[in-house]
Design a protein around this motif. Structure first.
Motif, PDB file in Angstrom:
ATOM      1  N   THR A  68       0.854  -1.192   0.000  1.00 33.56           N
ATOM      2  CA  THR A  68       0.000   0.000   0.000  1.00 33.56           C
ATOM      3  C   THR A  68       0.887   1.238   0.000  1.00 33.56           C
ATOM      4  O   THR A  68       2.028   1.210   0.469  1.00 33.56           O
ATOM      5  N   SER A  74      -4.359   3.394   3.643  1.00 36.70           N
ATOM      6  CA  SER A  74      -4.814   2.391   2.666  1.00 36.70           C
ATOM      7  C   SER A  74      -4.763   1.003   3.277  1.00 36.70           C
ATOM      8  O   SER A  74      -5.633   0.163   3.029  1.00 36.70           O
ATOM      9  N   LYS A 127      -7.761   0.400   5.465  1.00 39.27           N
ATOM     10  CA  LYS A 127      -8.969   0.118   4.689  1.00 39.27           C
ATOM     11  C   LYS A 127      -9.015  -1.352   4.241  1.00 39.27           C
ATOM     12  O   LYS A 127     -10.079  -1.950   4.192  1.00 39.27           O
TER      13      LYS A 127
END
Length: 179
Positions: A151, A156, A159
């Protein structure tokens, strides 16, 4: 003129009485079956041919069952004799080898294994893909699962953490089912 000789005849009538009682029961059953079928036809509006066909099939089934009763008793007696002659039942849940001709129930009849030499009995299990195959025994260590996540930043990764947890839970559940 010759005198008539009377000889008393003594006969066992129990089998005849039993047969007569069975005939009474069958005729009563036939009457009830036919009456029920005709009532059903009148109420539901079914075709008389269909009703009589159903009655005929029911009676044929009963007659077949009655006719096969002696055969069923013979098969049960034979199976009992075979069990006594063969000895104890040997379980093969963990597999095994059959070295001599051995009979077993199969598809409503009898099968034979080991008739041409040694044969293996292997337990089966479904794999993660649902296919049936030979079950693998213990041994070996645990399963390692590696997820590589690339990422651009920590946000990110946060998530995608839920997706990774779900994938990991599925993999562990599959391993627990087939391990």
């Amino acid at each position: 003129m010759a005198e008539a000789v009377r000889v008393p005849i003594i006969a066992e009538t129990k089998p005849f009485e039993d047969a007569l009682e069975n005939l009474r029961n069958l005729s009563a059953s036939f009457g009830a079956e036919l009456t029920g079928a005709l009532k059903g036809a009148a109420v539901s509006g079914r075709n008389l041919d269909d009703v009589l066909r159903r009655v005929g099939m029911n009676l044929a089934g009963r007659a077949l069952n009655a006719g096969l009763q002696p055969l069923q008793g013979l098969v049960s007696a034979f199976a009992g004799q075979m069990t006594g002659a063969l000895g104890s039942i040997i379980p093969f849940a963990k597999g095994g080898v059959v070295n001599a001709p051995t009979f077993f129930p199969h598809g409503g009849g009898m099968g034979v294994m080991g008739e041409a030499g040694a044969e293996a009995v292997l337990p089966l299990a479904r794999g993660p893909d649902g296919r049936l195959g030979v079950a693998q025994g213990g041994g070996g260590g645990g399963i390692k699962i590696t997820f590589n996540v690339t990422t651009p930043d920590a946000q990110s990764f946060a998530k995608s953490e839920g997706q990774i947890s779900t994938m990991l839970a599925r993999a562990v559940a599959r391993g627990a089912r087939f391990g």
